[in-house]
Design a protein around this motif. Structure first.
Motif, PDB file in Angstrom:
ATOM      1  N   ASP A  64      66.452 -31.559  15.892  1.00 59.45           N
ATOM      2  CA  ASP A  64      66.970 -32.378  14.792  1.00 59.45           C
ATOM      3  C   ASP A  64      65.932 -33.313  14.192  1.00 59.45           C
ATOM      4  N   GLY A  65      64.767 -33.418  14.812  1.00 64.01           N
ATOM      5  CA  GLY A  65      63.677 -34.133  14.162  1.00 64.01           C
ATOM      6  C   GLY A  65      63.408 -35.544  14.632  1.00 64.01           C
ATOM      7  N   LEU A 211      75.431 -38.718   5.559  1.00 63.84           N
ATOM      8  CA  LEU A 211      75.402 -37.484   4.770  1.00 63.84           C
ATOM      9  C   LEU A 211      74.483 -37.663   3.573  1.00 63.84           C
ATOM     10  N   LEU A 212      74.168 -38.942   3.303  1.00 59.05           N
ATOM     11  CA  LEU A 212      73.412 -39.279   2.101  1.00 59.05           C
ATOM     12  C   LEU A 212      71.926 -39.351   2.430  1.00 59.05           C
ATOM     13  N   ALA A 213      71.253 -38.208   2.333  1.00 59.90           N
ATOM     14  CA  ALA A 213      69.788 -38.157   2.445  1.00 59.90           C
ATOM     15  C   ALA A 213      69.266 -38.784   3.727  1.00 59.90           C
ATOM     16  N   ALA A 214      69.916 -38.518   4.826  1.00 63.97           N
ATOM     17  CA  ALA A 214      69.421 -39.046   6.093  1.00 63.97           C
ATOM     18  C   ALA A 214      68.499 -38.027   6.744  1.00 63.97           C
ATOM     19  N   ASP A 215      67.476 -38.536   7.457  1.00 64.80           N
ATOM     20  CA  ASP A 215      66.717 -37.636   8.318  1.00 64.80           C
ATOM     21  C   ASP A 215      66.642 -38.172   9.741  1.00 64.80           C
ATOM     22  N   PHE A 220      73.648 -38.338  11.461  1.00 61.75           N
ATOM     23  CA  PHE A 220      72.780 -37.226  11.071  1.00 61.75           C
ATOM     24  C   PHE A 220      72.683 -36.230  12.214  1.00 61.75           C
TER      25      PHE A 220
END
Lengths: 265, 263
Positions: A64-65, A211-215, A220
């Motif tokens: 997942d990073g 959900l909004l541009a998460a990394d 996430f």
């Protein structure tokens, strides 16, 4: 000789170990249900699988990073940003709405319209207003925490003992004095209730906000678990959200007991 | 692929080709459009290492769109690490890109059509970057093994639809638009026509050739291998999982071969 004797209440041993037995039984039953195939492991991960991933995520950023503590830290920043903003706006607003008719008249209609809208529905507008960075996520979480703050503070003021209000008026207290010295202290138990409820709401909205541009972030991680068809990652994310929220809730509870000691409810 | 790994599924047929409808789009004034054919192997791909490196790309990670983006970057000699990827769902990507966020956006149909309507240009898609990404039909292994003829009957009906699409083509656009509306997606007849044109489908005979592994690796196995390598390199699959998938154990044409034999 003392006038009274202090009675020591001992909790029976059975009641002390009951919670431990309950939790252990739950996890054992869960493990058995998955291992025996009653529930497929593609739909629900066994506790041992989740635990394996938990330890793996301390040192492994894949798939997942980010590491587990990195996810947790990102979520804490977002959640606390929205949470404290919700307290800062919601509590004064609710207190004012509970006492001042003008405040209630102005704010209540808009509040009642906004209240039922789920925070996730605000995502498209959030992108336009705040972009895709941290402010947007804090806004989504703030919306979730705002409602219980306003409602609890409002009800807390409304529940102020009317006799005390009449007594204060009799002694010539102004509206502002009654509000500041009577209504606000009276509303404190409800306000602290709002702290706990708002925290729960903010944590609930974490997944939606991320959900909004998460990394990174626990929400996430849950989303990635879904995309990678890894139920163990979904469960781990849920567990971490629950654990972190519970830990913060305990802290708030301790602070509440300290500040409200002596106030009868 | 994930279905095979996590859900114990077979890959039993190809639904359609999505290679042209998974694309990287940029604004019409983007400097990325100033260079075309940087890589002679992919003459229709826009961009250069200088114009793309360091850019912000809005994309849904772990998706066919992500694959399209990575192929584009690879074509330019770059990797995911050379750009900043903002992970969002396609609808959010459109909203954010329209607001001016990001230098490129990765979309698939139908959001890709929204992007084209807004004047955004395709810098690359899976096909122009040298890849192939199909929608596939998968089946639960246990069910399929127990009921091979049922699976073949299902595929027989499915191929009746495929044959109709191949025979009628864009004449089916009004029906297709009506179906999509019933399913909750509003598309004009023009968009439906474009959608049909951009999604090639394959007959039973064509698919039997694609799945044919009698002389070595089949075409479908080769396509899946590329995807497996892509996800393994990203760290989304463990090496052991990647190795397992590379054997192609989940790809089978046994149900396709049964189709002519069932009623």
């Amino acid at each position: 000789m003392t006038a009274y004797r202090e009675v020591v209440v001992r909790t029976p041993l059975a009641l002390k170990i009951l919670p431990i037995v309950s939790v252990a039984t739950f996890f054992i039953a869960w493990e058995i249900v998955v291992r025996t195939g009653v529930v497929p492991d593609t739909m629900l991960a066994a506790p041992t699988t989740v635990t394996q991933l938990l330890f793996d995520k301390f040192t492994n950023v894949d798939p997942d990073g980010a590491l587990l503590h990195q996810h947790a830290w990102v979520s804490i920043q977002e959640a606390f940003g929205g949470y404290f903003l919700a307290l800062a706006v919601g509590l004064p607003l609710g207190l004012a709405m509970g006492w001042f008719n003008v405040a209630e008249g102005l704010a209540r209609p808009i509040f009642e319209i906004i209240r039922p809208i789920p925070p996730v529905a605000w995502i498209p507008l959030t992108i336009f207003w705040f972009g895709i960075g941290l402010p947007g996520k804090i806004f989504i979480i703030w919306l979730g925490g705002l409602v219980p703050c306003v409602i609890n503070a409002y009800v807390g003021v409304k529940m102020t003992n009317p006799t005390l209000i009449q007594m204060a008026r009799t002694y010539g207290a102004s509206d502002w004095q009654i509000f500041r010295q009577l209504c606000i202290p009276s509303a404190l138990p409800m306000v602290f209730g709002a702290l706990q409820i708002a925290l729960a709401c903010c944590w609930t909205n974490l997944v939606a906000a991320e959900l909004l541009a998460a990394d990174a972030g626990l929400g996430f991680m849950i989303t990635m678990g879904r995309r990678l068809a890894m139920p163990e990652m979904v469960v781990l994310g849920m567990f971490m959200v629950g654990l972190t929220g519970a830990f913060i809730g305990v802290i708030i509870d301790r602070v509440e007991k300290r500040l409200l000691a002596g106030i009868r409810r | 692929m994930f279905g095979a790994l996590r859900q114990n599924a077979y890959l039993i047929a190809i639904a359609n080709d999505e290679s042209v409808t998974n694309a990287v789009l940029v604004r019409p004034d983007s400097p990325i459009l100033k260079t075309k054919g940087f890589n002679p192997k992919h003459p229709d791909v826009f961009g250069s290492p200088e114009s793309v490196k360091g850019k912000t790309i809005l994309a849904t990670t772990i998706s066919s769109g992500h694959y399209a983006m990575s192929l584009w970057l690879k074509s330019l000699g770059l990797t995911d690490k050379d750009v900043t990827i903002k992970n969002m769902d396609p609808a959010q990507c459109v909203a954010a890109f329209e607001k001016g966020i990001g230098d490129a956006v990765v979309l698939w149909a139908p959001q890709m059509y929204n992007g084209l309507k807004k004047g955004w240009k395709v810098a690359s898609d899976v096909k122009t970057a040298g890849g192939f990404v199909p929608i596939v039909l998968i089946g639960d292994k246990e069910y399929c093994d127990k009921n091979p003829e049922e699976v073949a009957r299902f595929l027989k009906v499915y191929f009746q639809g495929i044959d109709a699409l191949r025979a009628e083509g864009v004449k089916l656009a009004p029906e297709y638009a009506r179906f999509l509306k019933w399913a909750g997606l509003n598309m004009t007849e023009e968009e439906a026509k474009m959608d049909l044109e951009l999604h090639p489908v394959f007959t039973l005979q064509e698919q039997l050739k694609m799945f044919d592994a009698s002389t070595g690796e089949s075409q479908v196995q080769a396509w899946q291998k590329d995807l497996v390598k892509f996800f393994t390199e990203l760290g989304k699959l463990k090496p052991a999982e990647g190795e397992k998938l590379l054997t192609g154990y989940y790809i089978t044409d046994k149900f396709l071969k049964l189709v002519p034999t069932v009623k």
